[in-house]
Each structure stands twice: as C-alpha cells, then as structure tokens.
Design a protein around this motif. Structure first.
Motif, short mmCIF file in Angstrom:
data_model
loop_
_atom_site.label_atom_id
_atom_site.label_comp_id
_atom_site.label_asym_id
_atom_site.label_seq_id
_atom_site.Cartn_x
_atom_site.Cartn_y
_atom_site.Cartn_z
N PRO A 14 0.88 -1.18 -0.03
CA PRO A 14 0.07 -0.07 -0.18
C PRO A 14 0.78 1.15 -0.13
N GLY A 15 0.45 2.53 -0.52
CA GLY A 15 0.97 3.61 -0.16
C GLY A 15 0.54 4.40 0.74
N PRO A 16 0.83 5.60 1.11
CA PRO A 16 1.63 6.47 0.31
C PRO A 16 3.16 5.98 0.55
N GLY A 17 3.85 6.51 -0.16
CA GLY A 17 5.43 6.10 -0.11
C GLY A 17 5.65 5.10 -1.30
N PRO A 18 6.97 4.71 -1.10
CA PRO A 18 7.49 3.41 -1.96
C PRO A 18 6.40 2.48 -2.06
N ARG A 19 5.95 1.71 -3.02
CA ARG A 19 5.27 0.68 -3.51
C ARG A 19 5.92 -0.38 -4.06
N ALA A 70 8.89 3.78 8.70
CA ALA A 70 7.79 4.17 7.86
C ALA A 70 7.98 5.03 6.87
N PRO A 71 8.80 4.78 5.72
CA PRO A 71 9.08 6.08 4.85
C PRO A 71 7.49 6.43 4.20
N THR A 72 7.82 7.66 3.98
CA THR A 72 6.56 8.04 3.04
C THR A 72 6.98 8.84 1.86
N SER A 73 8.15 8.42 1.51
CA SER A 73 8.72 9.13 0.10
C SER A 73 9.73 8.15 -0.62
N ASP A 74 10.01 8.21 -1.67
CA ASP A 74 10.99 7.29 -2.21
C ASP A 74 12.33 7.77 -2.08
N THR A 92 -4.38 8.74 12.52
CA THR A 92 -3.34 8.84 11.86
C THR A 92 -2.38 7.61 12.00
N TRP A 93 -2.30 6.47 11.13
CA TRP A 93 -1.38 5.31 11.27
C TRP A 93 0.13 5.42 10.82
N LEU A 94 0.80 4.69 11.04
CA LEU A 94 2.23 4.52 10.42
C LEU A 94 2.10 3.96 9.18
N PRO A 95 2.80 4.66 8.25
CA PRO A 95 2.48 4.14 6.89
C PRO A 95 3.48 2.72 6.64
N GLY A 96 3.10 2.12 5.56
CA GLY A 96 4.15 0.80 5.48
C GLY A 96 3.61 -0.23 6.03
#
Length: 397
Positions: free
Chosen positions: A43-48, A174-178, A380-384
């Motif tokens: 899932p996104g956001p961030g690297p998929r 939990a990266p949000t960008s590439d 707001t949950w940690l992405p990744g």
C-alpha cells in the motif's frame, strides 16, 4: 473488498491504504483463507513494491528458518547499506553468526536486567509530568520518550533532540517518500561523530563503548562500518518496537473494558497480558525483507529465485489454526508461540528489554491513572508494512 487477482493490490483489496493501515487483519484473514503465499503490491503512500507475502502461523514460522530465504539481496543493496553499513538484519550465516556473537558478548541478559530500576525511574518521571495534566497524547508523553531515553542511556548517546530523532526514526521504519538518502545520511553522520567521540574519550560502561572495545577470542572485532550499522540497528530498532508495543497494548486494553478491568483487579496477569498484546496487535507487522536464493515452493506456490519476500507477523498472530478465536483480545490466553519478535537466528536481540519496558509502562500507567480512557479515536497510522502503530494516542483520566 476487491476480488483476489494474480497480484493483490493491498490498497485496492482493502478499499484504500487508509483502511488497510487502520485494520489490516480482515485483509490478512481473506488472504490466509486462500493460501499461505500471495504476490502483492504494497500500500501507499510512499514507495510501493511488488513482492511475495507469507501469511499464516505455520508457514511464517517455517519461513523464518528456511535457508532458501536469505537476507542478502541478489543485487547491489540500497541507500541504507551504502550510508549506514551492513547490520544483522542484512546478514546471513556465517556473517550473521559472527556479528551476533560480537554483540551478544556485551548486550547480555545481565546488562538488560540491571536496567529495570532505571526504567521504572524514567517511567515515574514521565508520568509525574503527564498525570497532572488530565489528558495527553500517550505516544508523545510516554510511549516514545521512555524507550528512547532507555536506549540512549544504554548505548551512551548524549541528550538528543527528540523531535529531530523521532522524524528520522519514523522515516526509516515507515517511509513516506521514495527518497530516503537524506535521512540515512543524517543518521550516518550523527553515528560517525558519536563513535569518534567514544573512541577519543575515557573508557565508559555504556554498550556502544563496550562494542568498540570488544574482541573475540580469535581477535575479531567490529569494523568502523559494522559499528555504525550496529549502533543504527540498536538505536532505531531498540526503541521503535517498544513505542508501538506500549501504544498498541494500551489501545487494545481501552477498547476492551472487561480485559482492562480484569488486569486492574489482578496485576499478576500482566506478563500474560503483554504477550497477548504482542500477539493481538504487535508492533511489527511484517519482518524485514528476505529474498528467494532459489525457487521456493511454499504450500504449492513457487516463489521465483531473486524475489523479495515478507513474512507476515501480524497475520500469523491472528491465525485461527494456531490461536482459537484469534480476533478476541483475551489477557488470560496462552499466547506463547507468537512470532512478534521473529523466530530462528534473527530473533530480536532486544525482546527482553522491550518486555521489561512494556510491563513497566503499562503497570505504572494503570496505577497512576485509574480512570484512563481514550480521548479520541486514533486517526493517523504509521504507513508501510513494517511497523504497526499510531502516530498519536489521545487519552484522558
């Protein structure tokens, strides 16, 4: 939920990444019912990424010890290895055994056990500041600073800017960008300066100083890049897991008033309650990447050679074949055998420390705040898919 296809887009399957991050367990249940292994798009956001996801307790447990699933990728590694160095989570035998033996010479059970009184004192000080306010973000007030102060004192890291470190640490797990190069470069520079200061100072009793000095019987010792990588791993992994153990554990208790009341009535249940928290909604959702060194057949599905693989820890904890009624939070359950800290040679070095911190924080919080309740639902949950947790947890008492 969307239908399963050849590649499962977890965003689409869960009706959006936000929905997946808030509650991935229905997705894992649907996948597990259809097989132990699935090709997924993260899932996104961030690297998929597109990779193979292993679900189910027995399949996950077996995968942790399968020598065909290796930690070193079959290509040149990424920015983390370039800037930080190779640590235990990247290493396979025999390199892994060498690195781990050098660390465990100093990161001993005795050293960890000796921290218990200090952990209690730090917890008490944080609660002394928090309790008079009547409400707080539990992550910012307790769950984040407690393990950060503990791991910094353990390693011998001087006072650091907590906001800056939280930003760097969260971007790592939990990266949000590439583009992650900036945060890794910042951490590498910080660690290099810290290690140089340690080398130039009088010998101290902290763990990092001990790792700089430690030498095996054959004269082997950690190289400068291995020291930097080990300091990185201990600093990041040594606090992030505990932040989310405390946050997720308290959230589970507050969502289940009967279990909270049972624990308040009998604190002898605390050890088992922490294990149930780790099983039910643990801090690590999937283990860090592995790679198929050759084609690997798991439950009739062949993972091709070179493919990246994630082992689903969160999914394993909710497998009904291992834990009856797995979606029921029950602090009296025998949750032993969960995989929250991994399994096999990569079992988490810091598990005993995380358990002590979790028990101390939760017991002290419940004793000091008898009317503890959620002040708002987490949003707001940690992405990744690595860490499982919330950025904020508003509570009142």
């Amino acid at each position: 939920m969307a239908e399963l296809g050849e590649t499962v887009d977890l965003d689409h399957f869960a009706n959006g990444a936000r929905s997946f991050y808030a509650d991935p367990y229905p997705v894992y249940d649907a996948l597990r019912r259809r097989g132990a292994v699935h090709h997924v798009r993260t899932p996104g956001p961030g690297p998929r990424e597109e990779l193979w996801l292993i679900v189910g307790h027995e399949a996950a447990r077996a995968a942790f010890t399968d020598p065909r699933l290796v930690k070193s990728p079959p290509w040149e590694w990424d920015v983390e290895s370039d800037l930080i160095g190779r640590h235990l989570l990247f290493a396979d035998p025999p390199e892994h055994g060498r690195l781990r033996s050098l660390v465990t010479r100093e990161f001993t059970a005795r050293r960890v056990a000796g921290l218990e009184q200090r952990i209690q004192k730090i917890t008490d000080e944080l609660l002394d500041d928090m309790v008079p306010r009547g409400s707080a973000d539990l992550i910012a007030a307790l769950a984040f600073p407690l393990p950060l102060v503990v791991i910094c004192e353990l390693l011998g890291v001087p006072d650091i800017d907590r906001d800056r470190f939280r930003r760097m640490s969260t971007q790592v797990v939990a990266p949000t960008s590439d583009d992650e190069s900036e945060v890794y470069a910042e951490l590498a520079a910080f660690l290099d300066a810290l290690i140089e200061d340690k080398r130039a100072s009088e010998p101290a009793d902290d763990l990092l100083s001990a790792l700089i000095r430690t030498t095996a019987e054959d004269g082997d010792r950690l190289s400068p890049s291995e020291l930097r990588a080990m300091a990185f791993l201990l600093l990041i992994a040594g606090h992030e897991t505990t932040v989310n153990l405390i946050g997720n554990g308290v959230r589970a208790l507050l969502a289940h008033p009967d279990q909270l009341a049972a624990l308040r009535a009998d604190m002898s249940l605390l050890d088992g309650a922490v294990e149930e928290m780790l099983r039910y909604d643990g801090p690590v959702e999937t283990a860090t990447h592995r790679f198929a060194a050759q084609p690997v057949d798991i439950d009739g599905t062949v993972i091709p050679a070179g493919a990246p693989v994630l082992i689903g820890i969160g999914s394993a904890g909710r497998d009904p074949d291992r834990f009856p009624e797995p979606d029921r939070f029950d602090i009296r359950r025998d949750a032993r055998g969960h995989l929250a800290f991994g399994h096999g040679i990569h079992f988490c070095l810091g598990a005993p420390l995380a358990r002590i911190e979790g028990r101390t924080a939760i017991r002290s919080l419940l004793e000091r705040c008898p009317d503890l309740a959620l002040d708002a639902e987490p949003s707001t949950w940690l992405p990744g898919m690595l860490m499982r947790g919330v950025r904020t947890l508003p509570v009142r008492w």
